[in-house]
Write a protein that holds these residues in place. Structure first.
Motif, PDB file in Angstrom:
ATOM      1  N   ASP A 162     -16.058  35.694 -22.536  1.00  0.00           N
ATOM      2  CA  ASP A 162     -16.984  34.811 -23.243  1.00  0.00           C
ATOM      3  C   ASP A 162     -18.278  35.565 -23.530  1.00  0.00           C
ATOM      4  OD1 ASP A 162     -18.643  34.660 -20.855  1.00  0.00           O
ATOM      5  OD2 ASP A 162     -17.203  33.199 -20.082  1.00  0.00           O
ATOM      6  N   ALA A 163     -19.217  34.884 -24.178  1.00  0.00           N
ATOM      7  CA  ALA A 163     -20.467  35.530 -24.589  1.00  0.00           C
ATOM      8  C   ALA A 163     -21.305  35.985 -23.409  1.00  0.00           C
ATOM      9  CB  ALA A 163     -21.272  34.566 -25.464  1.00  0.00           C
ATOM     10  N   PHE A 164     -21.143  35.342 -22.269  1.00  0.00           N
ATOM     11  CA  PHE A 164     -21.912  35.721 -21.085  1.00  0.00           C
ATOM     12  C   PHE A 164     -21.235  36.839 -20.294  1.00  0.00           C
ATOM     13  CE2 PHE A 164     -23.000  31.289 -22.000  1.00  0.00           C
ATOM     14  CZ  PHE A 164     -24.388  31.382 -22.092  1.00  0.00           C
ATOM     15  N   HIS A 165     -19.983  37.119 -20.620  1.00  0.00           N
ATOM     16  CA  HIS A 165     -19.228  38.194 -19.961  1.00  0.00           C
ATOM     17  C   HIS A 165     -18.516  38.988 -21.061  1.00  0.00           C
ATOM     18  CE1 HIS A 165     -19.701  34.950 -16.978  1.00  0.00           C
ATOM     19  NE2 HIS A 165     -19.919  35.947 -16.134  1.00  0.00           N
ATOM     20  N   SER A 166     -19.322  39.762 -21.759  1.00  0.00           N
ATOM     21  CA  SER A 166     -18.853  40.462 -22.948  1.00  0.00           C
ATOM     22  C   SER A 166     -18.144  41.758 -22.567  1.00  0.00           C
ATOM     23  CB  SER A 166     -20.050  40.751 -23.867  1.00  0.00           C
ATOM     24  OG  SER A 166     -19.624  41.367 -25.051  1.00  0.00           O
ATOM     25  N   VAL A 167     -16.833  41.662 -22.443  1.00  0.00           N
ATOM     26  CA  VAL A 167     -16.015  42.824 -22.113  1.00  0.00           C
ATOM     27  C   VAL A 167     -14.758  42.783 -22.981  1.00  0.00           C
ATOM     28  CG1 VAL A 167     -16.822  42.888 -19.717  1.00  0.00           C
ATOM     29  CG2 VAL A 167     -14.697  41.704 -20.279  1.00  0.00           C
ATOM     30  N   LEU A 168     -14.088  43.919 -23.052  1.00  0.00           N
ATOM     31  CA  LEU A 168     -12.799  44.021 -23.729  1.00  0.00           C
ATOM     32  C   LEU A 168     -11.823  44.687 -22.773  1.00  0.00           C
ATOM     33  CD1 LEU A 168     -10.784  44.063 -26.130  1.00  0.00           C
ATOM     34  CD2 LEU A 168     -11.833  46.238 -26.811  1.00  0.00           C
ATOM     35  N   VAL A 169     -10.722  44.015 -22.503  1.00  0.00           N
ATOM     36  CA  VAL A 169      -9.677  44.578 -21.651  1.00  0.00           C
ATOM     37  C   VAL A 169      -8.470  44.857 -22.535  1.00  0.00           C
ATOM     38  CG1 VAL A 169      -8.308  44.311 -19.554  1.00  0.00           C
ATOM     39  CG2 VAL A 169     -10.537  43.193 -19.728  1.00  0.00           C
ATOM     40  N   ASP A 170      -8.096  46.134 -22.639  1.00  0.00           N
ATOM     41  CA  ASP A 170      -6.923  46.508 -23.425  1.00  0.00           C
ATOM     42  C   ASP A 170      -5.664  46.197 -22.618  1.00  0.00           C
ATOM     43  OD1 ASP A 170      -8.241  47.418 -25.688  1.00  0.00           O
ATOM     44  OD2 ASP A 170      -8.550  49.401 -24.839  1.00  0.00           O
ATOM     45  N   VAL A 171      -4.867  45.261 -23.114  1.00  0.00           N
ATOM     46  CA  VAL A 171      -3.672  44.787 -22.396  1.00  0.00           C
ATOM     47  C   VAL A 171      -2.484  44.778 -23.353  1.00  0.00           C
ATOM     48  CG1 VAL A 171      -2.601  42.808 -21.250  1.00  0.00           C
ATOM     49  CG2 VAL A 171      -4.973  43.393 -20.755  1.00  0.00           C
ATOM     50  N   SER A 172      -1.344  45.233 -22.874  1.00  0.00           N
ATOM     51  CA  SER A 172      -0.079  45.074 -23.586  1.00  0.00           C
ATOM     52  C   SER A 172       0.847  44.222 -22.726  1.00  0.00           C
ATOM     53  CB  SER A 172       0.584  46.427 -23.872  1.00  0.00           C
ATOM     54  OG  SER A 172      -0.200  47.191 -24.761  1.00  0.00           O
ATOM     55  N   VAL A 173       1.646  43.385 -23.388  1.00  0.00           N
ATOM     56  CA  VAL A 173       2.569  42.494 -22.680  1.00  0.00           C
ATOM     57  C   VAL A 173       3.981  42.767 -23.172  1.00  0.00           C
ATOM     58  CG1 VAL A 173       3.222  40.105 -22.232  1.00  0.00           C
ATOM     59  CG2 VAL A 173       0.805  40.727 -22.382  1.00  0.00           C
ATOM     60  N   HIS A 174       4.883  43.004 -22.222  1.00  0.00           N
ATOM     61  CA  HIS A 174       6.297  43.223 -22.544  1.00  0.00           C
ATOM     62  C   HIS A 174       7.104  42.118 -21.874  1.00  0.00           C
ATOM     63  CE1 HIS A 174       9.918  45.498 -23.621  1.00  0.00           C
ATOM     64  NE2 HIS A 174      10.388  45.101 -22.454  1.00  0.00           N
ATOM     65  N   ILE A 175       7.929  41.426 -22.677  1.00  0.00           N
ATOM     66  CA  ILE A 175       8.691  40.279 -22.179  1.00  0.00           C
ATOM     67  C   ILE A 175      10.168  40.511 -22.437  1.00  0.00           C
ATOM     68  CG2 ILE A 175       9.030  37.785 -22.339  1.00  0.00           C
ATOM     69  CD1 ILE A 175       6.200  37.601 -23.476  1.00  0.00           C
ATOM     70  N   SER A 176      10.992  40.210 -21.438  1.00  0.00           N
ATOM     71  CA  SER A 176      12.444  40.326 -21.622  1.00  0.00           C
ATOM     72  C   SER A 176      13.143  39.266 -20.793  1.00  0.00           C
ATOM     73  CB  SER A 176      12.938  41.724 -21.226  1.00  0.00           C
ATOM     74  OG  SER A 176      12.607  42.012 -19.874  1.00  0.00           O
ATOM     75  N   LEU A 177      14.322  38.897 -21.241  1.00  0.00           N
ATOM     76  CA  LEU A 177      15.175  37.949 -20.528  1.00  0.00           C
ATOM     77  C   LEU A 177      16.250  38.742 -19.828  1.00  0.00           C
ATOM     78  CD1 LEU A 177      15.820  34.945 -20.014  1.00  0.00           C
ATOM     79  CD2 LEU A 177      17.295  35.013 -22.025  1.00  0.00           C
ATOM     80  N   LEU A 178      16.331  38.608 -18.514  1.00  0.00           N
ATOM     81  CA  LEU A 178      17.251  39.399 -17.720  1.00  0.00           C
ATOM     82  C   LEU A 178      18.351  38.523 -17.152  1.00  0.00           C
ATOM     83  CD1 LEU A 178      14.685  41.494 -15.644  1.00  0.00           C
ATOM     84  CD2 LEU A 178      15.685  42.056 -17.849  1.00  0.00           C
ATOM     85  N   LYS A 179      19.532  39.130 -16.952  1.00  0.00           N
ATOM     86  CA  LYS A 179      20.631  38.452 -16.251  1.00  0.00           C
ATOM     87  C   LYS A 179      20.772  39.117 -14.894  1.00  0.00           C
ATOM     88  CE  LYS A 179      24.975  39.175 -17.341  1.00  0.00           C
ATOM     89  NZ  LYS A 179      25.654  39.565 -16.075  1.00  0.00           N
ATOM     90  N   ALA A 180      20.374  38.403 -13.849  1.00  0.00           N
ATOM     91  CA  ALA A 180      20.434  38.976 -12.511  1.00  0.00           C
ATOM     92  C   ALA A 180      21.853  39.020 -11.980  1.00  0.00           C
ATOM     93  CB  ALA A 180      19.545  38.169 -11.562  1.00  0.00           C
TER      94      ALA A 180
END
Length: 272
Positions: A162-180
């Motif tokens: 938010d404006a009071f906590h002005s930061v940028l966190v570079d994040v990537s998200v990888h999603i997969s459906l697994l069969k255990a």
């Protein structure tokens, strides 16, 4: 039956301080939950990987990452913020798993991925920092991952608070459906079956009932194949991006969608 697992991997590349108002020790806390209250399984941190040596600048980092068992959350190692435009390279991956119920198809609920900015004041000693007694959540950013994306996704997801906590966190998200794993539950005497699980004569109606019960399994198999295809497409994009060929020929040639689908359906119907 099928036992399926939803895996969501979060890559935290870099924490960039744009203009935080206060110096201090900071952490990123990550947790996730099903949006639908009918899905009661909690996301569980499964593995953590330091995929690159972090460039943390000596005294800017202290301690290690940790997992909080009370709410199944993950916290990065504490890092010290001293000035604006400061970069902290974390280069860490945390993988969460969300089990689905037995004999369930793909999820119909979205997932809420939650990032919290934790802050602790600078102290004269490091003992307090190890125990994190004063670290509090000062800002929150949430992503809503829709059910369709849970079949397979790899995306850059920048985190702004938010404006009071002005930061940028570079994040990537990888999603997969697994069969255990998969197994066939056989009930002696049920649906005209004998103790060997074979369908006896005159039980065509029972076969139809079993087939109806397997609709979710068939849907799940289709979802798994779609997730695999999505992964292959992402690998091809990465290959072009890095200008280096990623060899997936063995994986593609050894997997036949039709034969895999037929074999799984026959197994679940109790066919020879």
């Amino acid at each position: 039956m099928f036992e399926t697992v939803q895996e969501i991997a979060v890559y935290i590349h870099r924490f960039h301080n744009l203009d935080l108002f206060q110096q201090g020790w900071y952490q990123i806390k990550i947790s996730m939950r099903w949006e639908d209250s009918e899905y009661t399984s909690l996301a569980t941190p499964a593995r953590v990987v330091q995929y690159e040596a972090p460039d943390l600048g000596g005294e800017n980092v202290y301690g290690i990452w940790r997992i909080d068992d009370t709410d199944n959350s993950f916290l990065t190692q504490p890092f010290r913020i001293k000035y604006a435009r400061q970069d902290i390279r974390l280069s860490i991956m945390i993988s969460f798993t969300l089990p689905l119920g037995e004999n369930e198809g793909p999820s119909t609920s979205a997932v809420i991925l939650k990032f919290e900015l934790m802050q602790a004041p600078i102290t004269d000693t490091m003992v307090e920092l190890l125990a994190y007694p004063d670290a509090v959540s000062v800002a929150v950013h949430e992503f809503r991952i829709p059910p369709k994306a849970l079949l397979g996704l790899h995306s850059y997801c920048p985190v702004h608070f938010d404006a009071f906590h002005s930061v940028l966190v570079d994040v990537s998200v990888h999603i997969s459906l697994l069969k255990a794993g998969s197994f066939l539950k056989v009930h002696s005497g049920s649906y005209g079956q004998d103790v060997t699980g074979k369908i006896s004569d005159g039980s065509h109606q029972a076969l139809g009932l079993v087939a109806a019960l397997d609709i979710k399994k068939i849907t799940l198999v289709k979802a798994l194949l779609a997730a695999r295809n999505t992964l292959l497409e992402e690998l091809q994009k990465i290959s072009k991006g890095i200008e280096h060929t990623i060899d997936v020929s063995d994986f593609v040639s050894n997997v036949d969608d039709v034969s895999m689908f037929d074999s799984i359906v026959q197994a679940n119907l109790g066919c020879c």
